[in-house]
Design a protein around this motif. Structure first.
Motif, short mmCIF file in Angstrom:
data_model
loop_
_atom_site.label_atom_id
_atom_site.label_comp_id
_atom_site.label_asym_id
_atom_site.label_seq_id
_atom_site.Cartn_x
_atom_site.Cartn_y
_atom_site.Cartn_z
N MET A 68 0.83 -1.21 0.00
CA MET A 68 0.00 0.00 0.00
C MET A 68 0.87 1.27 0.00
SD MET A 68 -3.16 0.88 -0.02
CE MET A 68 -4.35 2.13 0.49
N ALA A 80 1.28 1.92 -3.95
CA ALA A 80 0.18 2.87 -4.19
C ALA A 80 0.46 4.25 -3.61
CB ALA A 80 -1.13 2.31 -3.62
N TYR A 107 0.28 5.21 -0.46
CA TYR A 107 -0.55 5.59 0.69
C TYR A 107 0.17 5.22 1.97
CZ TYR A 107 -4.70 7.19 -1.68
OH TYR A 107 -5.58 7.93 -2.41
N SER A 115 -10.29 0.61 4.53
CA SER A 115 -10.26 1.11 3.15
C SER A 115 -11.56 1.82 2.81
CB SER A 115 -10.10 -0.04 2.16
OG SER A 115 -8.77 -0.39 2.06
N ARG A 164 -6.79 11.20 1.27
CA ARG A 164 -5.50 11.06 0.60
C ARG A 164 -4.41 11.71 1.43
NH1 ARG A 164 -6.62 12.51 -5.72
NH2 ARG A 164 -8.29 11.01 -6.01
N LEU A 187 -1.59 0.26 -9.25
CA LEU A 187 -1.15 0.87 -7.99
C LEU A 187 -0.07 1.92 -8.26
CD1 LEU A 187 -1.02 -2.31 -5.70
CD2 LEU A 187 -2.74 -0.50 -5.71
N GLU A 204 -3.50 9.83 -9.10
CA GLU A 204 -4.72 9.05 -8.91
C GLU A 204 -5.89 9.56 -9.75
OE1 GLU A 204 -5.54 8.16 -4.85
OE2 GLU A 204 -7.51 7.33 -5.28
N LYS A 207 -6.93 0.02 -4.30
CA LYS A 207 -6.34 0.35 -3.01
C LYS A 207 -6.81 -0.63 -1.94
CE LYS A 207 -7.63 4.65 -3.20
NZ LYS A 207 -7.89 6.03 -2.75
#
Ligand code: ADP
Ligand code: MG
Length: 611
Positions: free
Chosen positions: A58, A62, A64, A110, A117, A192, A199, A213
């Motif tokens: 993640m 991605a 995050y 999630s 964000r 990802l 995004e 995600k």
């Protein structure tokens, strides 16, 4: 070419050999040495490496950043602990159920963080960790509260020491690494990385970011949960403070950042550096404030890594090693790209003739204000199927905002949008892309973490779970994308990063990319602005060709000569409203239009129009 391939495969097999030796050495260690101190350190290192690798899916892929990932350690530990201690479930099963619990928690988290964000995600995950810690402290009947929960002692022969913990953690770590590799090589991984880079843009090319995600977060968390369960059994006595521990969360982030987030081996390498350090701090920081000292110490290292080693060890080292090689490759690419400038674009047109009748796009009464500015005010327009329709107007007249309203980047206050007769104003951005709506941006937006050709393959025509786990790019997909790139004169750049391209080339790559959506309508926001005359010529040919295949085009451009050459019908916007419609010849004589451009024929480009 052949030699390069050989070198590549030699490199791969030497890497595989190094990996094999490493795994064998780790597997042999407990048998060869009965140094329990080192064994304990390795066990803790495995746990941290699993945590960092899980976090990395993640956080690294991605982008995050979760500061609460030890909440999955805690959930895994308590699930396993309660099942084993209170219900007599075998530890092995308890740990697996712990992983499932962690996965479910990640799915819920999630959902909660679907729209958060950056910093907000960090804060929400941190808060979630605190919340779960609070629950564990206060739900005494189940967790034992602050006084902790004791696990039954291991039932195996004392001669085997900590082997079962050691080997099961080693297996979980290898599994976490294998899953990291698989994700990286799959379409899920492409998505990802796209999400990490941009995004909003990813949603615009049909990538269902929320689903991607969630899957990433769940997969990563399952491993952390399983490791948490094994950890609980290993230390045999768990407390909320020890399990839902912010320092453990920070260590996962730190290990991944130090080693190189987004890489496969970075989090593992980071863990092998950080865990011994952590061991050192537990022995040297004593007293009641030891926890705070450790937090400060590691937060300090975190800051240093972010400031001085932002990419982490593995990317920095491999960059230094490959820089020279890459420059060479780039030079070759530049040389070969001048050929193949013909623009006979062939886009696989699955949608067929169904979109050919009626309007490709019909917009009615679209309205949007920003504060006091009516950026788009009651705009209605239509783009006939298979037509090239122009949209002109001075800067700030609302053209880009109109695009944003049509593709769902911005939500209108009022109005409707229909694509090929189907109303889409309530659909998500990804859905609109799936329906065949494609756009480029005034400033091209590409994913710099992916290669040019991966950018072209990245768009998604529909969402399907099984598709996510297909290889990143099939041979067919590569061939098709290479074809389109060749027709755009960009084949030589297929395998480099788009960040190495010129502005004009980036614009063309973005156009090639959105064609993978098999669009009904392509909206181009100032495609010719700021690019060379040669590329403009190529662009004209490409647009003609797309149009020849039945794709409708809505074209925003300032260059009236360009518009005149391509467009059948043109709309003029001024101050957020459509003030005129007609052919270029009709419009150049229109007083309202000239007035909209502040009476400057030069600004309209009228001088350039021959007709
Ligand atoms: P154009 O593309 O025709 O140059 P835009 O659609 O970019 O025009 O802008 C139209 C108006 O809306 C401008 O006054 C601009 O400042 C304003 N605007 C556009 N986007 C935003 C935003 N996100 N926030 C505030 N104002 C905006
Ligand atoms: Mg604009």
């Amino acid at each position: 070419m052949k030699r390069a391939l050989l070198r590549g495969s030699a490199k791969r097999s030497s890497r595989l050999l190094a990996l094999l030796i490493g795994v064998l050495a780790l597997a042999a260690y407990p048998v060869l040495s009965d140094n329990l101190y080192v064994q304990n350190m390795l066990i803790l290192t495995f746990i941290l490496a699993i945590g960092a690798s899980g976090w990395n899916i993640m956080g690294g892929y991605a982008g995050y950043i979760s500061l609460g990932s030890s909440l999955f350690t805690g959930l895994g530990a308590y699930t396993a602990g309660i099942l084993v201690a209170d219900f007599g479930v075998p530890p092995f099963i308890g740990c697996l159920v712990g992983g499932v619990t962690a996965g479910v928690a990640a799915a819920l988290l999630s959902l909660v963080t679907r729209r958060t964000r950056g910093m907000y995600f960090v804060i929400v995950t941190f808060a979630a960790l605190q919340l779960f810690g609070l629950i564990a402290r206060n739900w005494k009947s189940v967790t034992g509260g602050s006084s902790g929960l004791a696990m039954p002692l291991p039932m195996w022969n004392i001669a085997y020491q900590d082997w079962p913990f050691y080997y099961s953690l080693l297996v979980v770590l290898l599994a976490a690494i294998a899953v990291s590799v698989l994700i990286r090589r799959s379409k899920l991984g492409t998505g990802l990385f796209a999400i990490k880079d941009d995004e909003d843009k990813a949603s615009g090319i049909g990538i269902n970011a929320a689903a991607y995600k969630m899957i990433a977060f769940v997969l990563g968390s399952i491993f952390i949960g399983v490791a948490g369960g094994i950890y609980a059994y290993y230390i045999s006595f768990i407390t909320p403070a020890g399990m839902f521990d912010i320092v453990a969360s920070v260590l996962m982030v730190l290990a991944a950042l130090l080693g190189g987030r987004g890489t496969i081996w970075g989090p593992v390498l980071g863990a092998f550096i950080i865990e011994p350090l952590s061991e050192l701090t537990t022995t040297s920081f004593g007293g009641p404030n030891a926890g705070s000292f450790r937090l400060l110490f590691f937060a300090g290292i975190l800051v240093l890594v972010v400031l001085f080693l932002p990419k982490g060890l593995i990317p920095s080292i491999s960059e230094a090693l490959h820089n020279t090689a890459r420059m060479g490759a780039l030079r070759i690419a530049r040389g070969s790209s001048s050929s193949g400038a013909s623009a006979r674009t062939q886009v696989a047109g699955e949608r067929g003739a169904s979109a050919m009748a009626g309007d490709a796009l019909k917009v009615s009464g679209l309205t949007k204000s920003f504060g006091g500015v009516k950026a788009v005010n009651d705009v209605s327009l239509r783009v006939g199927a298979g037509s090239v329709t122009g949209l002109i107007g001075p800067n700030g007249s609302g053209k880009t905002t109109l695009f944003n309203l049509i593709d769902g980047t911005v939500t209108p206050k009022a109005g409707t949008v229909a694509l090929a007769g189907t109303s889409i104003e309530r659909a998500s951005r990804a859905r609109r892309a799936h329906a065949g709506l494609a756009r480029t941006y005034q400033l091209p937006r590409l994913f710099d973490s992916l290669s040019v050709i991966e950018n072209v393959v990245a768009p998604e025509r529909r969402f399907s779970l099984t598709r996510l786990f297909l290889p990143r790019m099939s041979g067919d997909e590569r061939d098709q994308a290479l074809d389109v790139l060749a027709q755009f004169g960009l084949a030589g750049f297929a395998d480099i990063s788009p960040s190495d391209l010129s502005y004009g080339q980036r614009k063309l790559v973005e156009l090639a990319q959105i064609l993978s959506l098999d669009p009904v309508l392509v909206m181009l926001d100032e495609p010719a602005a700021g690019i060379s005359p040669a590329l403009t010529e190529r662009l004209t040919a490409i647009i003609r060709n797309l149009n020849g295949q039945g794709i409708a085009i809505l074209l925003v451009e300032h260059d009236l000569a360009f518009i005149a050459e391509l467009c059948d019908n043109v709309f003029v916007m001024a101050d957020g409203e459509v003030v005129a419609e007609g052919t270029v010849a009709e419009l150049t004589g229109n007083a309202v239009v000239v007035d909209a451009y502040l009476g400057e024929p030069a600004a309209l480009g009228i001088g350039k129009v021959k007709s």
